[in-house]
Design an enzyme around this catalytic site. Structure first.
Site, mmCIF file in Angstrom:
data_model
loop_
_atom_site.group_PDB
_atom_site.id
_atom_site.type_symbol
_atom_site.label_atom_id
_atom_site.label_comp_id
_atom_site.label_asym_id
_atom_site.label_seq_id
_atom_site.Cartn_x
_atom_site.Cartn_y
_atom_site.Cartn_z
ATOM 1 N N GLY A 176 -6.953 3.868 18.702
ATOM 2 C CA GLY A 176 -5.860 3.472 17.824
ATOM 3 C C GLY A 176 -5.350 4.667 17.046
ATOM 4 O O GLY A 176 -6.066 5.659 16.855
ATOM 5 N N LYS B 64 0.817 -1.225 0.000
ATOM 6 C CA LYS B 64 0.000 0.000 0.000
ATOM 7 C C LYS B 64 0.850 1.276 0.000
ATOM 8 O O LYS B 64 0.397 2.312 -0.491
ATOM 9 C CB LYS B 64 -0.954 0.016 1.188
ATOM 10 C CG LYS B 64 -2.112 -0.956 1.061
ATOM 11 C CD LYS B 64 -3.099 -0.753 2.208
ATOM 12 C CE LYS B 64 -4.311 -1.648 2.050
ATOM 13 N NZ LYS B 64 -5.327 -1.411 3.098
ATOM 14 N N GLY C 175 -2.501 3.364 10.591
ATOM 15 C CA GLY C 175 -2.934 3.814 9.273
ATOM 16 C C GLY C 175 -4.438 3.837 9.116
ATOM 17 O O GLY C 175 -4.996 4.769 8.516
ATOM 18 N N ALA C 176 -5.126 2.836 9.658
ATOM 19 C CA ALA C 176 -6.587 2.795 9.545
ATOM 20 C C ALA C 176 -7.212 3.971 10.283
ATOM 21 O O ALA C 176 -8.117 4.639 9.768
ATOM 22 C CB ALA C 176 -7.125 1.476 10.094
ATOM 23 N N ILE D 236 -13.501 -2.210 13.319
ATOM 24 C CA ILE D 236 -13.174 -2.486 11.915
ATOM 25 C C ILE D 236 -12.720 -3.930 11.700
ATOM 26 O O ILE D 236 -12.598 -4.371 10.560
ATOM 27 C CB ILE D 236 -12.128 -1.499 11.356
ATOM 28 C CG1 ILE D 236 -10.749 -1.733 11.977
ATOM 29 C CG2 ILE D 236 -12.584 -0.058 11.546
ATOM 30 C CD1 ILE D 236 -9.631 -0.983 11.256
#
Length: 279
Positions: free
Chosen positions: A130, A67, A133-134, A220
């Site tokens: 968190g 990615k 990246g998400a 998620i």
């Protein structure tokens, strides 16, 4: 026109992306193929990308571990993908490759589809758990959706502070312990880490002791479908939001980029849930 689409990454043999996109192709009455293209990290990535360009693929998804690596091979990167620092969707327009990140927008679409009322009140208070990246991507998409109060809780506050410092909305950076104490202040809690994923599904990143009943709790993670934190939220009377819907809506946005057609998800939500629960 027949669309040539695919997914690159490694390992990806068990990806559900072909199932999703083939359904979109059939529903849109478009001809095309969606292929799995595993690229072993031991291979020369530059050579593989050159072959790709010669094959004139119309569009492809990108997953781990590429990615970030794909970015240097693109002709243009969408602003949101630049902010996130990762690309998961590439479209070929007249021989030029443009990269996008559909994960975060897909997540927000999935949340809005389930709880549209939460998006009519921009005073909604959101807690992101968190700072990877998400979380970064979801944060930017929530900001773009008009939310004004988005706090971030993480084990180490440095990563969260890096996300928050580039925003113009109100963001408090919290430790996980502090977030647990303040949990009753939030209308939406979004869990973005890998804590609670199989095979460690007995773990939860925070206690929901102070959760208010009117909150929405989202995770998620989609293996398992109902994580420990979602089960705890449900037991306290809160509304819950499953992670597998993000898969569908990020794919919906990618398909839209490739074909200019926005396909409805309809009952694919339940179908995908059944597939995942059978794994």
């Amino acid at each position: 026109m027949s669309f040539q689409l695919g997914l690159i990454g490694y390992p990806i043999k068990h990806s559900l992306s072909p199932w999703i996109h083939k359904k979109f192709l059939r529903a849109s009455n478009l001809e095309g193929e969606y292929s799995i293209i595993e690229i072993d990290p031991g291979l020369n990535f530059a050579d593989q990308m050159e072959k790709f360009k010669q094959n004139r693929i119309d569009g492809f998804n990108v997953t781990v571990p590429y990615k970030q690596k794909i970015i240097s091979y693109l002709d243009h990167v969408d602003e949101e993908a630049q902010n996130i620092g990762a690309v998961n969707t590439v479209v070929n327009r007249n021989g030029k490759w443009t990269g996008y990140n559909t994960d975060s927008i897909g997540y927000v679409r999935s949340l809005e589809a389930k709880y549209p009322e939460a998006f009519t009140q921009k005073s909604t208070r959101i807690l992101l758990i968190g700072a990877g990246g998400a979380a970064r991507g979801i944060y930017y998409s929530l900001v773009s959706s008009g939310f004004k109060q988005i706090d971030i809780a993480n084990r180490t506050t440095e990563s969260a502070e890096k996300i928050a410092k580039h925003s113009y909305v109100n963001t408090n950076v919290l430790t996980l312990t502090s977030a647990e104490r303040r949990l009753g202040r939030y209308d939406i809690i979004i869990q973005t880490t890998s804590v609670g994923m199989k095979p460690n599904e007995d773990r939860s990143i925070i206690s929901l002791e102070n959760l208010k009943e009117s909150s929405i709790v989202s995770d998620i993670i989609y293996q398992p479908i109902k994580t420990k934190i979602l089960s705890a939220a449900e037991s306290k009377g809160a509304s819950i939001h499953f992670g597998h819907t993000m898969l569908l809506y990020q794919a919906q946005y990618a398909f839209e980029i490739w074909t200019n057609q926005k396909m409805p998800v309809n009952d694919m939500d339940d179908q995908l849930k059944n597939i995942l629960e059978g794994r």
